[in-house]
Write a protein that holds these residues in place. Structure first.
Motif, short mmCIF file in Angstrom:
data_model
loop_
_atom_site.label_atom_id
_atom_site.label_comp_id
_atom_site.label_asym_id
_atom_site.label_seq_id
_atom_site.Cartn_x
_atom_site.Cartn_y
_atom_site.Cartn_z
N GLY A 10 2.29 -3.58 -0.28
CA GLY A 10 1.92 -4.68 0.64
C GLY A 10 2.97 -5.76 0.69
O GLY A 10 2.66 -6.95 0.64
N GLY A 11 4.25 -5.37 0.79
CA GLY A 11 5.31 -6.34 1.04
C GLY A 11 5.53 -6.48 2.54
O GLY A 11 4.66 -6.14 3.35
N LEU A 12 6.71 -6.95 2.91
CA LEU A 12 7.01 -7.19 4.33
C LEU A 12 6.80 -5.92 5.16
O LEU A 12 6.15 -5.95 6.22
CB LEU A 12 8.45 -7.69 4.45
CG LEU A 12 8.95 -8.04 5.83
CD1 LEU A 12 8.14 -9.17 6.44
CD2 LEU A 12 10.44 -8.42 5.79
N SER A 32 -1.65 -2.37 -3.03
CA SER A 32 -0.43 -3.06 -3.47
C SER A 32 -0.55 -3.52 -4.91
O SER A 32 -1.44 -4.28 -5.27
CB SER A 32 -0.13 -4.24 -2.55
OG SER A 32 1.25 -4.53 -2.64
N ARG A 33 0.39 -3.05 -5.71
CA ARG A 33 0.28 -3.25 -7.16
C ARG A 33 0.50 -4.70 -7.59
O ARG A 33 -0.24 -5.24 -8.38
CB ARG A 33 1.32 -2.37 -7.84
CG ARG A 33 1.34 -2.51 -9.34
CD ARG A 33 2.20 -1.45 -9.98
NE ARG A 33 3.47 -1.31 -9.31
CZ ARG A 33 4.16 -0.17 -9.26
NH1 ARG A 33 3.69 0.92 -9.80
NH2 ARG A 33 5.32 -0.13 -8.64
N ALA A 37 8.72 -8.52 -2.91
CA ALA A 37 10.02 -9.22 -2.94
C ALA A 37 9.97 -10.53 -2.16
O ALA A 37 10.80 -11.42 -2.39
CB ALA A 37 11.11 -8.31 -2.38
N SER A 41 12.23 -14.23 -2.29
CA SER A 41 13.27 -14.22 -1.25
C SER A 41 13.54 -15.64 -0.76
O SER A 41 12.85 -16.58 -1.12
CB SER A 41 12.80 -13.36 -0.07
OG SER A 41 11.85 -14.08 0.68
N GLY A 43 13.06 -16.50 2.27
CA GLY A 43 12.15 -16.80 3.38
C GLY A 43 12.82 -16.59 4.72
O GLY A 43 12.17 -16.53 5.75
N SER A 44 14.16 -16.47 4.72
CA SER A 44 14.88 -16.09 5.94
C SER A 44 14.99 -14.58 5.97
O SER A 44 15.01 -13.93 4.92
CB SER A 44 16.30 -16.68 5.95
OG SER A 44 16.26 -18.07 6.09
N GLU A 278 -2.77 0.55 -7.91
CA GLU A 278 -1.52 1.26 -7.60
C GLU A 278 -1.80 2.73 -7.37
O GLU A 278 -2.70 3.31 -7.98
CB GLU A 278 -0.49 1.09 -8.73
CG GLU A 278 -0.87 1.72 -10.02
CD GLU A 278 0.17 1.47 -11.11
OE1 GLU A 278 1.36 1.70 -10.85
OE2 GLU A 278 -0.23 1.07 -12.21
N SER A 313 12.04 -1.21 -3.37
CA SER A 313 13.16 -0.55 -4.08
C SER A 313 12.98 -0.70 -5.59
O SER A 313 11.86 -0.75 -6.08
CB SER A 313 14.48 -1.13 -3.58
OG SER A 313 14.55 -2.49 -3.94
N CYS A 399 13.19 -3.62 6.97
CA CYS A 399 11.73 -3.56 6.75
C CYS A 399 10.98 -3.66 8.07
O CYS A 399 10.06 -2.87 8.34
CB CYS A 399 11.29 -4.70 5.84
SG CYS A 399 11.89 -4.49 4.17
C1 LIG Z 1 14.63 -10.52 -5.09
C2 LIG Z 1 14.90 -10.12 -3.67
C3 LIG Z 1 15.18 -11.10 -2.72
C4 LIG Z 1 15.40 -10.74 -1.39
N1 LIG Z 1 15.65 -11.72 -0.47
C5 LIG Z 1 15.81 -11.38 0.83
C6 LIG Z 1 15.99 -12.40 1.83
O1 LIG Z 1 16.02 -13.58 1.52
N2 LIG Z 1 16.13 -12.00 3.12
C7 LIG Z 1 16.09 -10.68 3.49
O2 LIG Z 1 16.21 -10.37 4.68
N3 LIG Z 1 15.92 -9.72 2.57
C8 LIG Z 1 15.77 -10.02 1.26
N4 LIG Z 1 15.60 -9.04 0.32
C9 LIG Z 1 15.56 -7.65 0.76
C10 LIG Z 1 14.09 -7.20 0.67
O3 LIG Z 1 14.15 -5.95 0.11
C11 LIG Z 1 13.31 -7.25 1.96
O4 LIG Z 1 13.53 -8.37 2.70
C12 LIG Z 1 11.79 -7.09 1.83
O5 LIG Z 1 11.09 -8.25 1.47
C13 LIG Z 1 11.38 -5.87 1.02
O6 LIG Z 1 10.10 -5.51 1.48
P1 LIG Z 1 9.41 -4.13 1.18
O7 LIG Z 1 8.08 -4.21 1.81
O8 LIG Z 1 10.28 -2.99 1.50
O9 LIG Z 1 9.26 -4.04 -0.42
P2 LIG Z 1 8.68 -5.05 -1.48
O10 LIG Z 1 8.67 -6.43 -1.01
O11 LIG Z 1 9.39 -4.74 -2.74
O12 LIG Z 1 7.14 -4.62 -1.61
C14 LIG Z 1 6.74 -3.42 -2.16
C15 LIG Z 1 5.33 -3.58 -2.67
O13 LIG Z 1 4.85 -2.28 -3.06
C16 LIG Z 1 4.12 -2.40 -4.26
N5 LIG Z 1 4.13 -1.09 -4.91
C17 LIG Z 1 5.18 -0.40 -5.43
N6 LIG Z 1 4.76 0.79 -5.91
C18 LIG Z 1 3.42 0.86 -5.67
C19 LIG Z 1 2.43 1.83 -5.95
N7 LIG Z 1 2.70 2.97 -6.57
N8 LIG Z 1 1.16 1.57 -5.58
C20 LIG Z 1 0.84 0.41 -4.96
N9 LIG Z 1 1.75 -0.56 -4.69
C21 LIG Z 1 3.02 -0.33 -5.04
C22 LIG Z 1 4.87 -3.48 -5.03
O14 LIG Z 1 4.07 -4.04 -6.04
C23 LIG Z 1 5.21 -4.46 -3.91
O15 LIG Z 1 4.18 -5.38 -3.73
C24 LIG Z 1 15.38 -9.36 -1.01
C25 LIG Z 1 15.11 -8.39 -1.98
C26 LIG Z 1 14.88 -8.76 -3.29
C27 LIG Z 1 14.60 -7.68 -4.29
#
Ligand SMILES: Cc1cc2nc3c(=O)[nH]c(=O)nc-3n(C[C@H](O)[C@H](O)[C@H](O)COP(=O)(O)OP(=O)(O)OC[C@H]3O[C@@H](n4cnc5c(N)ncnc54)[C@H](O)[C@@H]3O)c2cc1C
Length: 417
Positions: A10-12, A32-33, A37, A41, A43-44, A278, A313, A399
């Motif tokens: 449940g990320g972005l 969502s566990r 991220a 982040s 926020g941009s 999870e 990731s 994303c």
């Molecule tokens: C520290 C950090 C800062 C960043 N800052 C920026 C920024 O400022 N601007 C930008 O554009 N990009 C940024 N990024 C890149 C970032 O990867 C993306 O912007 C985005 O927020 C990632 O979203 P996501 O949904 O792919 O993954 P995530 O945000 O990582 O969400 C994944 C979710 O899945 C859950 N999950 C994982 N495995 C399981 C499972 N087996 N069962 C249930 N839930 C699970 C996790 O707990 C988490 O809540 C940043 C990345 C990181 C790591």
């Protein structure tokens, strides 16, 4: 428990996909566990700042077109420039509909000011964030006494290199004394929980009033506005001077606001939000995921028609690096990754090959397990491979674009408009 779609993460990415699908009438659950991220982040959101060869992207269309040659497995290259731009525009509308007031547009990237007083290209930034300061303007950079996650003197020094006249200050806000006693609690988000209280508005204004008269603009750390931008709007009106906010070290007020508003919209649309659980593994038969098994629901599986893997990731353990290589944690999907001896560069600031590792897909974003493509499984967000979010400045865009592409295909298969 039967669902049209279950989203893992449940990320972005997971939330944008879930909001789109529930908006089309699907019954969707997001498991969502933990924190995503977004909480860490700026926020941009970035769309594409640099190509893999280091060239700066000034014309998005041209930059996207070049990815086909430079990085054919980049998610943008798989989808093609037209679809990337279309989905990015759709994401802008969706974020606005969720109550997120962002500045910036796909066609015109902006330069946001970083907490170190530098400039970084971005696609969308919260409306409070300063962009492209003009040389000669006089900025007062105001930190909070005892708050170590934002250093006004560093920001001012960086800005002076851009020929912006910047002076650093600190204000003391007695209401925060209780947090100051415990330095590990003195973080942007805990400060925001105090400053968002109406009772703290007058003392905050009083602390800033004389500084606001001496400068063209005041820049503060983003330490209020967890739920919305009301305090910020009121400050601008009351001081009659522009006040803008810079992101701090995590946890991020802007990122957490985005997470909260997206979550709220998903639930408002009728989505089932399963936090703190999870997905441990999945049953697969005849090239389809038939059931998902979670830690909390033990022997009661989730039975979806479609699955979206948006587990993030390394940061969220969607990808795990082990001695044998990098693996995808839930379904053991095929991962594209560099050869073992070529995972890292000695120069910490160089582009790191391990950043490109992630789930291998095609232009449908389906994943492969043991040589077989899973027909009802789509992969979205930072668990995907083929790109480097840091050096290419494309994390948020990947994303948004892949989440909306996954949602569109599920809708097409269900004949939903
Ligand atoms: C520290 C950090 C800062 C960043 N800052 C920026 C920024 O400022 N601007 C930008 O554009 N990009 C940024 N990024 C890149 C970032 O990867 C993306 O912007 C985005 O927020 C990632 O979203 P996501 O949904 O792919 O993954 P995530 O945000 O990582 O969400 C994944 C979710 O899945 C859950 N999950 C994982 N495995 C399981 C499972 N087996 N069962 C249930 N839930 C699970 C996790 O707990 C988490 O809540 C940043 C990345 C990181 C790591």
């Amino acid at each position: 428990m039967n669902f049209d779609t279950v989203i893992i993460g449940g990320g972005l990415a997971g939330l944008l996909c879930g909001i789109t699908l529930t908006g089309r009438g699907q019954r969707v659950a997001i498991v969502s566990r933990g924190r995503s991220a977004l909480s860490f982040s700026s926020g941009s959101l970035d769309l594409l700042s640099h190509l893999p060869n280091g060239e700066k992207v000034t014309d998005l269309n041209a930059g996207l077109a070049r990815l086909a040659d430079l990085a054919p497995m980049h998610p943008y290259a798989l989808l093609g420039p037209e679809r990337v731009i279309e989905y990015a525009q759709e994401a802008q509308r969706l974020l606005a509909d969720c109550g997120l007031a962002m500045q910036g547009r796909v066609e015109t990237p902006h330069l946001r000011v970083t907490p170190l007083g530098g400039l970084r290209q971005a696609w969308l930034s919260p409306q409070e964030v300063p962009v492209a300061p003009s040389p000669g303007m006089h900025v007062g950079i105001v930190g909070i006494e005892g708050f170590l996650d934002f250093q006004p003197a560093l920001a001012a020094a960086g800005l002076r290199r851009l020929r912006v006249t910047a002076t650093a200050y600190e204000v003391t806000l007695p209401a925060l004394d209780i947090l100051r006693d415990n330095p590990s609690e003195f973080r942007a988000v805990t400060i925001a929980r105090v400053l968002d209280d109406d009772a703290q508005f007058a003392p905050l204004c009083d602390a800033l009033r004389s500084l606001s008269r001496e400068h063209d603009v005041l820049w503060l750390p983003a330490c209020f506005g967890l739920a919305d931008s009301r305090v910020w709007t009121r400050l601008n009106e009351t001081l009659q001077r522009q006040v803008q906010l810079l992101p701090t070290l995590p946890p991020s007020v802007f990122g957490m606001r985005m997470q909260t508003l997206l979550q709220q919209q998903f639930i408002k649309n009728g989505g089932v939000w399963l936090p703190g659980d999870e997905v441990l593994n999945a049953s697969v038969s005849a090239g389809r995921v038939s059931a998902l098994w979670t830690r909390k629901h033990e022997d009661i599986p989730l039975r979806p028609r479609h699955v979206v893997l948006a587990s993030g990731s390394y940061f969220s353990n969607g990808l795990v690096a082990e001695r044998q290589g990098i693996r995808e944690a839930v379904l053991d999907l095929e991962v594209q990754q560099p050869a073992r001896g070529d995972l890292c560069r000695d120069d910490l600031f160089a582009a790191q090959p391990w950043q490109h590792a992630g789930v291998r897909t095609d232009d449908t974003l389906r994943g492969w397990q043991h040589g077989e493509r899973l027909e009802n499984l789509y992969v979205a967000g930072s668990v995907l491979g083929g790109f480097d979010a840091i050096t290419q400045g494309c994390g948020g865009g990947i994303c948004a674009v892949t989440a909306l592409h996954a949602a569109r295909q599920i809708c097409a298969r269900e004949s939903l408009q």
